[in-house]
Design a protein around this motif. Sequence first.
Motif, PDB file in Angstrom:
ATOM      1  N   PHE A 153     161.574  -2.524  47.374  1.00 42.85           N
ATOM      2  CA  PHE A 153     162.405  -1.354  47.663  1.00 42.85           C
ATOM      3  C   PHE A 153     163.840  -1.766  47.971  1.00 42.85           C
ATOM      4  O   PHE A 153     164.804  -1.148  47.487  1.00 42.85           O
ATOM      5  N   LEU A 154     163.975  -2.857  48.775  1.00 35.76           N
ATOM      6  CA  LEU A 154     165.321  -3.333  49.101  1.00 35.76           C
ATOM      7  C   LEU A 154     166.044  -3.838  47.850  1.00 35.76           C
ATOM      8  O   LEU A 154     167.244  -3.579  47.659  1.00 35.76           O
ATOM      9  N   GLU A 155     165.295  -4.589  46.995  1.00 36.59           N
ATOM     10  CA  GLU A 155     165.918  -5.079  45.764  1.00 36.59           C
ATOM     11  C   GLU A 155     166.336  -3.922  44.863  1.00 36.59           C
ATOM     12  O   GLU A 155     167.437  -3.925  44.295  1.00 36.59           O
ATOM     13  N   GLU A 156     165.417  -2.925  44.725  1.00 32.76           N
ATOM     14  CA  GLU A 156     165.780  -1.761  43.914  1.00 32.76           C
ATOM     15  C   GLU A 156     166.978  -1.034  44.509  1.00 32.76           C
ATOM     16  O   GLU A 156     167.874  -0.574  43.780  1.00 32.76           O
ATOM     17  N   LEU A 202     141.867  -8.672  60.384  1.00 34.47           N
ATOM     18  CA  LEU A 202     143.196  -9.295  60.390  1.00 34.47           C
ATOM     19  C   LEU A 202     143.633  -9.679  58.972  1.00 34.47           C
ATOM     20  O   LEU A 202     144.808  -9.544  58.612  1.00 34.47           O
ATOM     21  N   ARG A 203     142.643 -10.186  58.182  1.00 35.37           N
ATOM     22  CA  ARG A 203     142.993 -10.543  56.807  1.00 35.37           C
ATOM     23  C   ARG A 203     143.407  -9.307  56.019  1.00 35.37           C
ATOM     24  O   ARG A 203     144.380  -9.338  55.256  1.00 35.37           O
ATOM     25  N   GLN A 204     142.618  -8.217  56.222  1.00 32.66           N
ATOM     26  CA  GLN A 204     143.001  -6.982  55.538  1.00 32.66           C
ATOM     27  C   GLN A 204     144.363  -6.492  56.007  1.00 32.66           C
ATOM     28  O   GLN A 204     145.200  -6.073  55.198  1.00 32.66           O
ATOM     29  N   ASN A 205     144.569  -6.566  57.332  1.00 34.56           N
ATOM     30  CA  ASN A 205     145.881  -6.148  57.849  1.00 34.56           C
ATOM     31  C   ASN A 205     147.002  -7.045  57.306  1.00 34.56           C
ATOM     32  O   ASN A 205     148.103  -6.569  56.995  1.00 34.56           O
ATOM     33  N   GLU A 206     146.673  -8.362  57.232  1.00 33.52           N
ATOM     34  CA  GLU A 206     147.689  -9.286  56.700  1.00 33.52           C
ATOM     35  C   GLU A 206     147.997  -8.982  55.237  1.00 33.52           C
ATOM     36  O   GLU A 206     149.167  -8.970  54.824  1.00 33.52           O
ATOM     37  N   LEU A 261     155.142  -5.555  52.910  1.00 34.31           N
ATOM     38  CA  LEU A 261     156.366  -6.372  52.911  1.00 34.31           C
ATOM     39  C   LEU A 261     156.910  -6.560  51.494  1.00 34.31           C
ATOM     40  O   LEU A 261     158.125  -6.468  51.263  1.00 34.31           O
ATOM     41  N   GLN A 262     155.982  -6.807  50.521  1.00 37.80           N
ATOM     42  CA  GLN A 262     156.412  -6.946  49.132  1.00 37.80           C
ATOM     43  C   GLN A 262     157.011  -5.642  48.612  1.00 37.80           C
ATOM     44  O   GLN A 262     158.049  -5.643  47.928  1.00 37.80           O
TER      45      GLN A 262
END
Length: 319
Positions: free
Chosen positions: A87-90, A70-74, A81-82
């Motif tokens: 990508f959204l900011e660019e 879960l930690r790896q998935n998180e 997400l980052q």
Amino acid sequence: MSVTLSDYFKSYFAEKLQDQVLKPGDNMLDPTCRFLQKRREVMDVNEDIKLKRKDFESTLKALQVRKRWLRQNEEQFLEYLQKFDNFLEEREEKKRIAVRNAGKERELTSQKQVDLSNLREEMKAVIKKRDSLAKRVQKNAIYSCYLDEVVQANDKFQEVQQVISRYDTLLLTLEDMVLTTQQNEDSREKARAYRARFIEQSNNTLLHDNRTIAELQSQLDYACNECLIHDSNWARIQNTAAKKTLMLGTVRMAILNEFESLWKRGKDTSVSTVLPMDTPKQLAQIQTHLADLTAIWEEVSAPDQTAPEDTDKSIQFNL
């Protein structure tokens, strides 16, 4: 963590064993049997504890593995997400840049359209001017022919340009003459204006001087009248002073005569010290003498009241 679970199971099974020990009917068994029974129960409990511990450890390992997963998935999710945010900011930045570039391109296109319209208008104006100049050249072609004929007819000029230069020189000379004439006319106008101002200032100055002379003449007349008044007052004062001086001299002479007659009759030594010009002291001596006579008269008139007239006559005679 394992120690805590071991303590938990020990406490749990200890309570369970205590409950079983306290069940009714146990007192009826033999102590050895009861010991063996309890030992068997303890062994069963230990087996259960071992099984529970193994299950718990396996579950704990599975949970740890699940937690790491879960930690790896998180972490992967946060990284994704980052990246997605980046990508959204660019994308937004590219969108803003694209919108800004599109606006600039639209403005540039509009400016180019305006410039193109202006250039078209200028081109139309230039073409119109060219046509006008062509018509003017065609219209003025007769002058070129005329200048050629002038050059051919006159020996002073060899080329048409010389005629044009001569004409330009004469035109400049004419302009200079017109300018000089205009300057001379301006100078004459300035001189006339200066003469008019000078005459006006002279008239104003003369009028002011005449007014000043009239005021000074009136002041002189007033001063002469005042001088005559003061002269008459001074003459009157001198006459009055002469009369007063004469009267004063007469009074002083009378006082001096009376004083001398008193001194001659009285033969007083203190009187001889008074100077002839010391009129106040002379009056003081006369008043003293009169006071003495008054006192004598009072003394004489007191015992003898019958002959006042004779005494008065004698006093008047002495005076």
